[in-house]
Motif scaffolding. Structure first.
Motif, PDB file in Angstrom:
ATOM      1  N   VAL A  65       0.844  -1.203   0.000  1.00  0.00           N
ATOM      2  CA  VAL A  65       0.000   0.000   0.000  1.00  0.00           C
ATOM      3  C   VAL A  65       0.879   1.253   0.000  1.00  0.00           C
ATOM      4  CG1 VAL A  65      -1.548   1.343   1.490  1.00  0.00           C
ATOM      5  CG2 VAL A  65      -2.075  -1.052   0.975  1.00  0.00           C
ATOM      6  N   THR A  66       1.885   1.272   0.867  1.00  0.00           N
ATOM      7  CA  THR A  66       2.796   2.426   0.917  1.00  0.00           C
ATOM      8  C   THR A  66       3.436   2.664  -0.442  1.00  0.00           C
ATOM      9  OG1 THR A  66       3.298   2.137   3.257  1.00  0.00           O
ATOM     10  CG2 THR A  66       4.930   3.321   1.950  1.00  0.00           C
ATOM     11  N   ASN A  67       3.932   1.596  -1.068  1.00  0.00           N
ATOM     12  CA  ASN A  67       4.633   1.762  -2.346  1.00  0.00           C
ATOM     13  C   ASN A  67       3.696   2.259  -3.440  1.00  0.00           C
ATOM     14  OD1 ASN A  67       6.923   0.954  -1.070  1.00  0.00           O
ATOM     15  ND2 ASN A  67       6.837  -1.166  -1.810  1.00  0.00           N
ATOM     16  N   TYR A  68       2.473   1.739  -3.445  1.00  0.00           N
ATOM     17  CA  TYR A  68       1.496   2.195  -4.436  1.00  0.00           C
ATOM     18  C   TYR A  68       1.233   3.698  -4.263  1.00  0.00           C
ATOM     19  CZ  TYR A  68      -2.603   2.448  -7.376  1.00  0.00           C
ATOM     20  OH  TYR A  68      -3.479   2.803  -8.372  1.00  0.00           O
ATOM     21  N   LEU A  69       0.993   4.107  -3.019  1.00  0.00           N
ATOM     22  CA  LEU A  69       0.634   5.507  -2.760  1.00  0.00           C
ATOM     23  C   LEU A  69       1.832   6.440  -2.970  1.00  0.00           C
ATOM     24  CD1 LEU A  69      -1.693   4.976   0.335  1.00  0.00           C
ATOM     25  CD2 LEU A  69      -2.389   5.400  -2.047  1.00  0.00           C
ATOM     26  N   MET A  70       3.022   5.996  -2.606  1.00  0.00           N
ATOM     27  CA  MET A  70       4.226   6.825  -2.826  1.00  0.00           C
ATOM     28  C   MET A  70       4.420   7.069  -4.332  1.00  0.00           C
ATOM     29  SD  MET A  70       6.005   7.684  -0.012  1.00  0.00           S
ATOM     30  CE  MET A  70       5.982   7.281   1.754  1.00  0.00           C
ATOM     31  N   GLN A  71       4.197   6.032  -5.154  1.00  0.00           N
ATOM     32  CA  GLN A  71       4.371   6.191  -6.607  1.00  0.00           C
ATOM     33  C   GLN A  71       3.294   7.097  -7.189  1.00  0.00           C
ATOM     34  OE1 GLN A  71       6.032   2.369  -8.635  1.00  0.00           O
ATOM     35  NE2 GLN A  71       5.127   1.698  -6.706  1.00  0.00           N
ATOM     36  N   LEU A  72       2.061   6.980  -6.664  1.00  0.00           N
ATOM     37  CA  LEU A  72       0.986   7.882  -7.082  1.00  0.00           C
ATOM     38  C   LEU A  72       1.369   9.328  -6.754  1.00  0.00           C
ATOM     39  CD1 LEU A  72      -2.073   8.403  -7.899  1.00  0.00           C
ATOM     40  CD2 LEU A  72      -2.595   8.116  -5.470  1.00  0.00           C
ATOM     41  N   LEU A  73       1.889   9.539  -5.547  1.00  0.00           N
ATOM     42  CA  LEU A  73       2.264  10.897  -5.125  1.00  0.00           C
ATOM     43  C   LEU A  73       3.414  11.444  -5.965  1.00  0.00           C
ATOM     44  CD1 LEU A  73       1.781  10.323  -1.312  1.00  0.00           C
ATOM     45  CD2 LEU A  73       0.557  12.027  -2.684  1.00  0.00           C
ATOM     46  N   GLU A  74       4.398  10.599  -6.272  1.00  0.00           N
ATOM     47  CA  GLU A  74       5.505  11.027  -7.153  1.00  0.00           C
ATOM     48  C   GLU A  74       4.950  11.535  -8.480  1.00  0.00           C
ATOM     49  OE1 GLU A  74       8.889  11.227  -7.123  1.00  0.00           O
ATOM     50  OE2 GLU A  74       9.433  10.169  -5.268  1.00  0.00           O
ATOM     51  N   LYS A  75       3.991  10.763  -9.052  1.00  0.00           N
ATOM     52  CA  LYS A  75       3.390  11.140 -10.340  1.00  0.00           C
ATOM     53  C   LYS A  75       2.708  12.498 -10.243  1.00  0.00           C
ATOM     54  CE  LYS A  75       1.701   6.931 -11.578  1.00  0.00           C
ATOM     55  NZ  LYS A  75       0.438   6.194 -11.588  1.00  0.00           N
ATOM     56  N   GLU A  76       2.195  12.802  -9.040  1.00  0.00           N
ATOM     57  CA  GLU A  76       1.483  14.068  -8.830  1.00  0.00           C
ATOM     58  C   GLU A  76       2.431  15.176  -8.362  1.00  0.00           C
ATOM     59  OE1 GLU A  76      -1.688  14.633  -9.551  1.00  0.00           O
ATOM     60  OE2 GLU A  76      -2.128  12.567 -10.130  1.00  0.00           O
ATOM     61  N   GLY A  77       3.736  14.904  -8.397  1.00  0.00           N
ATOM     62  CA  GLY A  77       4.716  15.961  -8.122  1.00  0.00           C
ATOM     63  C   GLY A  77       5.210  16.059  -6.691  1.00  0.00           C
ATOM     64  N   VAL A  78       4.910  15.056  -5.857  1.00  0.00           N
ATOM     65  CA  VAL A  78       5.409  15.066  -4.475  1.00  0.00           C
ATOM     66  C   VAL A  78       6.670  14.191  -4.415  1.00  0.00           C
ATOM     67  CG1 VAL A  78       4.908  14.467  -2.063  1.00  0.00           C
ATOM     68  CG2 VAL A  78       3.066  15.312  -3.556  1.00  0.00           C
ATOM     69  N   PRO A  79       7.836  14.751  -4.076  1.00  0.00           N
ATOM     70  CA  PRO A  79       9.044  13.921  -4.001  1.00  0.00           C
ATOM     71  C   PRO A  79       8.993  12.984  -2.789  1.00  0.00           C
ATOM     72  CG  PRO A  79       9.546  16.180  -3.313  1.00  0.00           C
ATOM     73  CD  PRO A  79       8.111  16.169  -3.762  1.00  0.00           C
ATOM     74  N   THR A  80       9.345  11.713  -3.011  1.00  0.00           N
ATOM     75  CA  THR A  80       9.306  10.731  -1.929  1.00  0.00           C
ATOM     76  C   THR A  80      10.632   9.963  -1.875  1.00  0.00           C
ATOM     77  OG1 THR A  80       8.595   8.715  -3.081  1.00  0.00           O
ATOM     78  CG2 THR A  80       6.875  10.347  -2.588  1.00  0.00           C
ATOM     79  N   HIS A  81      10.757   9.135  -0.844  1.00  0.00           N
ATOM     80  CA  HIS A  81      11.986   8.339  -0.680  1.00  0.00           C
ATOM     81  C   HIS A  81      11.926   7.020  -1.456  1.00  0.00           C
ATOM     82  CE1 HIS A  81      10.587   5.697   2.975  1.00  0.00           C
ATOM     83  NE2 HIS A  81       9.699   5.731   2.028  1.00  0.00           N
ATOM     84  N   PHE A  82      10.800   6.734  -2.132  1.00  0.00           N
ATOM     85  CA  PHE A  82      10.621   5.419  -2.769  1.00  0.00           C
ATOM     86  C   PHE A  82      11.654   5.172  -3.877  1.00  0.00           C
ATOM     87  CE2 PHE A  82       8.873   2.777  -6.166  1.00  0.00           C
ATOM     88  CZ  PHE A  82       8.573   1.629  -5.465  1.00  0.00           C
ATOM     89  N   VAL A  83      12.238   3.972  -3.891  1.00  0.00           N
ATOM     90  CA  VAL A  83      13.142   3.575  -4.983  1.00  0.00           C
ATOM     91  C   VAL A  83      12.584   2.360  -5.727  1.00  0.00           C
ATOM     92  CG1 VAL A  83      15.464   2.786  -5.624  1.00  0.00           C
ATOM     93  CG2 VAL A  83      15.189   4.542  -3.841  1.00  0.00           C
ATOM     94  N   GLU A  84      12.402   1.238  -5.025  1.00  0.00           N
ATOM     95  CA  GLU A  84      12.009   0.012  -5.721  1.00  0.00           C
ATOM     96  C   GLU A  84      11.469  -1.021  -4.743  1.00  0.00           C
ATOM     97  OE1 GLU A  84      15.372  -2.035  -7.351  1.00  0.00           O
ATOM     98  OE2 GLU A  84      14.152  -3.416  -8.522  1.00  0.00           O
ATOM     99  N   GLU A  85      10.325  -1.631  -5.083  1.00  0.00           N
ATOM    100  CA  GLU A  85       9.810  -2.745  -4.270  1.00  0.00           C
ATOM    101  C   GLU A  85      10.645  -3.985  -4.583  1.00  0.00           C
ATOM    102  OE1 GLU A  85       5.501  -2.989  -3.568  1.00  0.00           O
ATOM    103  OE2 GLU A  85       5.631  -5.060  -4.284  1.00  0.00           O
TER     104      GLU A  85
END
Ligand code: UDP
Length: 235
Positions: free
Chosen positions: A53-73
């Motif tokens: 869930v976290t990874n899905y939402l972090m990637q959604l937020l990145e797409k919407e212009g919010v920088p996150t710490h996510f790299v790769e599941e």
């Protein structure tokens, strides 16, 4: 990416070093705690749900212009994220009254606010994460004025994106907690997790709770609520 020694074990996750100095691996556990560690238990499968869930939402937020710490599941429970130093603030956004807000101000749960609220608490388990305002955070040098401004703007943006996303899967996003981190160059990014552990989710139709309140309040069907949220989010 190679997993090296464990750096840290928290209440819900472990963190490992990697051969990349700018990356760490987080591993999500099924351990659950509430009330500052007073209540302990296991929610079977929680680690998998919270990771995905976290990874899905972090990637959604990145797409919407919010920088996150996510790299790769990396697997069901493990994810590579950028190494950050965590800003020691819990940033809480609320759309509907619940939890400590309802208790502190003596109001019922379920009041829909015209505008979201933001609050900070000092990430300090020994003190029980006390509520603080931005001036307190500045006085204690937990963040700079520019960082506080960035964090506030990013938190409200996250709320706009997530509120709309959850509405579409018939879930009211009641409130949630965010944490932010600094990359090695000082850039502020969204970090930690966004999951049923850190958000309140109510079914829009039935108002059934689909989050950690089921564990906190002994409401039963905890595992079902977590897997239902994963199903709605990941489709
Ligand atoms: N929250 C969290 N970690 C904390 C405290 C709160 O993830 O240490 C989340 C909680 O799940 C809820 C929101 O932040 O979605 C607001 O929590 P509240 O202040 O109402 O506290 P609680 O009632 O959870 O103690």
């Amino acid at each position: 990416m190679q997993k090296l020694k464990q750096l840290y074990e928290g209440k819900a996750k472990k963190v490992f070093a990697t051969d990349d100095p700018e990356c760490v691996i987080v591993s999500y556990k099924d351990d659950a705690t509430a009330f500052n560690g007073l209540k302990r238990g296991t929610i079977v499968g929680k680690g998998v749900v919270n990771n995905k869930v976290t990874n899905y939402l972090m990637q959604l937020l990145e797409k919407e212009g919010v920088p996150t710490h996510f790299v790769e599941e990396l697997s069901d429970r493990e994810t590579a994220v950028k190494k950050v130093s965590i800003v020691p603030l819990e940033v809480i956004i609320r759309n509907i009254s619940a939890g400590s807000f309802a208790k502190r101000f003596g109001v019922e749960e379920g009041i829909v606010f015209e505008q979201p609220t933001i609050e900070f608490s000092y990430k300090n388990d020994d003190l029980g994460d006390p509520l603080m305002n931005a001036y307190h955070a500045l006085a204690l040098k937990l963040a700079t004025p520019a960082e506080i401004d960035t964090i506030k703007a990013m938190a409200f943006k996250v709320n706009d994106v997530l509120k709309a996303f959850f509405k579409a899967v018939n879930v009211d996003l009641v409130d949630f907690k965010l944490e932010f981190g600094r990359l090695s160059d000082g850039t502020i990014v969204l970090a930690d997790e966004i999951s049923p552990d850190t958000c309140r989710f109510w079914d829009s139709t039935t108002h059934e709770k689909l989050d950690k309140d089921r564990f906190r309040r002994d409401l039963g069907n905890v595992e079902d609520a977590y897997s239902e949220m994963m199903k709605r989010i990941l489709g």
